[in-house]
Design a protein around this motif. Structure first.
Motif, short mmCIF file in Angstrom:
data_model
loop_
_atom_site.label_atom_id
_atom_site.label_comp_id
_atom_site.label_asym_id
_atom_site.label_seq_id
_atom_site.Cartn_x
_atom_site.Cartn_y
_atom_site.Cartn_z
N HIS A 385 37.21 45.47 45.64
CA HIS A 385 37.45 46.32 44.69
C HIS A 385 38.69 46.39 44.05
O HIS A 385 39.61 46.11 44.67
CB HIS A 385 37.19 47.87 45.48
N ASN A 386 38.72 46.57 42.81
CA ASN A 386 40.04 46.92 41.94
C ASN A 386 40.64 45.61 42.18
O ASN A 386 41.89 45.57 42.19
CB ASN A 386 40.96 48.07 42.53
N ASN A 387 39.99 44.34 41.82
CA ASN A 387 40.68 42.93 42.05
C ASN A 387 40.03 42.18 40.93
O ASN A 387 39.04 42.58 40.15
CB ASN A 387 40.57 42.50 43.51
N GLY A 388 40.47 41.11 40.84
CA GLY A 388 40.56 40.03 39.81
C GLY A 388 39.31 39.24 40.11
O GLY A 388 38.95 38.84 41.36
N ASP A 410 38.32 36.32 32.32
CA ASP A 410 39.14 37.12 33.45
C ASP A 410 39.05 38.57 33.28
O ASP A 410 39.66 39.28 32.36
CB ASP A 410 40.47 36.80 33.48
N SER A 412 38.70 42.63 35.77
CA SER A 412 38.72 43.28 37.28
C SER A 412 37.40 44.07 37.25
O SER A 412 36.82 44.56 36.53
CB SER A 412 39.81 44.24 37.01
N THR A 413 37.37 44.38 38.82
CA THR A 413 36.36 44.94 39.31
C THR A 413 36.70 46.51 39.01
O THR A 413 38.04 46.78 39.17
CB THR A 413 35.83 44.41 40.45
N ASN A 414 35.75 47.42 39.26
CA ASN A 414 36.07 48.50 39.35
C ASN A 414 36.15 48.95 40.89
O ASN A 414 36.23 48.28 41.86
CB ASN A 414 34.93 49.56 38.89
N PHE A 419 31.34 44.81 38.24
CA PHE A 419 31.86 44.65 36.90
C PHE A 419 30.78 44.22 36.06
O PHE A 419 29.49 43.80 36.54
CB PHE A 419 32.92 43.33 36.90
N ASP A 438 35.74 35.42 43.26
CA ASP A 438 36.48 36.70 43.83
C ASP A 438 37.88 36.11 43.96
O ASP A 438 38.17 35.33 44.92
CB ASP A 438 36.03 37.20 44.83
N THR A 440 40.40 37.59 45.20
CA THR A 440 40.94 37.93 46.56
C THR A 440 40.55 37.19 47.65
O THR A 440 41.21 36.63 48.60
CB THR A 440 41.07 39.61 46.94
#
Length: 449
Positions: A385-388, A410, A412-414, A419, A438, A440
């Motif tokens: 979550h909240n990442n690229g 490119d 980001s996720t919520n 996304f 992902d 991360t």
């Protein structure tokens, strides 16, 4: 780390973004960071600064961190209320200290807290709080209680009785110094009169004090030779380590590595250090027996962590110990022991307190939006979550011979790890290959249309 009862643990850390994060455990439930994630509770501090947590009652926790501006900040929690510092609302309670300097805190009763920091001038400063009053050190009014030590050096603070506090610190000369306070008396170390109690250790090395009863204190420190040394005091006797007579209890660890110690009863001590090989080692003492680790016989209980990384040890009951350490991957790991069982983390089986590796997925759909055009809509689920996320695509387009439309998006996720990516199609589409990675976890997933 705090334990408010035998069935509870609360863990705190400052992230690489300077925000304080927390996760908690209650008996019968898993760690919150495993079923969900670590919860941000505000602040903007030096990355990975030490956060000090203390529980002055079973329904409260107080946190302390030294900020980038050198002031000490606090946030508090009471059962039934949220953290006072959420939304970056941590309260400054004064001081002007080295950024990120460790804050030591004691509580002598549910209505009292005493905080200690070593200043830029090498003196130890204190501020105190009593229920119904504000912190004494607000408006940068922390009180100097003497000493000339390395700037920002960690202060070991302990209260062995409700009317006393003992402080310990390693000086520039490698000796351990102490100052004590008893209710109704002044600090013994005022006017730079801290007492040397011997030793010859790395300047600034952390001294770990522990009281296993109201009439005893045991100290631990890692020496220049990598061995752990101890000195002890019993009411009516002198410190055993005077005249540089600290006792070596073995080990071969990084010079000055912090030693974490617990006491489950008046006849027991357990010590923990992260070794040069990244494994955590332990040695234990029971009344009537010697330390198990003498002759460099400390026991490895597994793990593979940065050499000398601080190990946090806590005993939430008289028959249990929980350990916590930050790994090379910046995740927090834990190992636990219950009487009659071995350590859970032996054989390098320490458990990460983090969500499992995400199991993401993507789906594709060709859509046409009136007035906007044709798209391949990529819907992603289950990413960090909240990442690229990196989306690579190969679209098969064209009414005649098929051509390829390559590209990369490119995004980001919520907060839920999802996304939606709409890829514009230049012409008629006959198929598509899409990969989403992902950024991360490094996990990549693939879908075709």
């Amino acid at each position: 780390m705090t334990s408010r009862s035998g069935g509870n643990l609360d863990l705190f850390t400052v992230g690489s973004d300077g925000v304080v994060y927390t996760t908690w455990w209650y008996a019968g439930n898993d760690w919150g960071a495993i079923t969900g994630d670590w919860r941000p509770i505000g602040g903007y501090f030096p990355a990975h600064a030490k956060v000090t947590a203390i529980s002055k009652s079973p329904n409260s926790i107080d946190l302390f961190v030294t900020g980038n501006d050198g002031r000490v900040y606090t946030s508090w929690w009471y059962e039934g209320q949220d953290w006072s510092g959420v939304e970056n609302n941590w309260r400054p309670i004064g001081g002007f200290f080295p950024a990120g300097a460790p804050v030591s805190v004691t509580s002598r009763n549910a209505g009292n807290l005493d905080a200690f920091v070593t200043g830029n001038d090498g003196r130890v400063y204190t501020s105190w709080w009593y229920a119904g009053s504000d912190w004494s050190g607000v408006n940068d009014n922390w009180r100097s209680i003497g000493g000339v030590f390395p700037a920002g050096a960690p202060v070991g603070a302990i209260t062995k009785t409700p009317n006393s506090i003992d402080l310990f610190i390693t000086g520039n000369d490698g000796r351990v110094y102490t100052s004590w306070w008893y209710e109704g008396q002044e600090w013994s170390g005022l006017n730079d009169n801290w007492r040397s109690i011997g030793g010859f250790f790395p300047a600034n090395a952390p001294v770990t004090p522990i009281t296993k009863s109201g009439n005893s204190i045991d100290l631990f420190i890692t020496g220049n030779d990598g061995r752990v040394y101890t000195s002890w005091w019993y009411a009516g006797s002198e410190w055993s380590g005077l005249n540089d007579s600290w006792r070596s209890i073995g080990g071969f660890f990084p010079v000055g590595a912090p030693v974490s110690v617990t006491s489950r009863n008046a006849g027991n001590l357990d010590a923990f250090v992260a070794g040069n090989d990244g494994r955590v080692y332990t040695s234990w003492w029971y009344a009537g027996s010697d330390w198990s680790g003498v002759n460099d016989n400390w026991r490895s209980i597994g793990g593979f962590f940065p050499a000398g990384t601080p190990v946090t040890a806590i005993t939430k009951s008289s028959n249990s110990i929980d350990l916590f350490i930050t790994g090379n991957d910046k995740k927090v790991y834990t190992s636990w022991w219950y009487e009659g069982q071995d350590w859970s983390g032996v054989n390098d089986n320490w458990r990460p307190i983090a969500p499992g590796v995400p199991q993401p997925s993507i789906s594709l759909e060709a859509i046409q939006v009136p007035g906007e055009g044709r798209f391949v809509e990529v819907t992603g689920r289950g990413f960090t979550h909240n990442n690229g996320v990196e989306v690579d695509y190969d679209l098969f387009v064209g009414a005649g011979p098929t051509t390829h439309q390559f590209g990369q998006d490119d995004l980001s996720t919520n907060g839920a790890g999802d996304f939606v990516d709409r890829i514009t199609v230049n012409s008629d589409i006959s198929g598509a290959n899409v990969q989403a990675k992902d950024l991360t976890s490094g996990v990549a997933v693939f879908a075709s249309l």
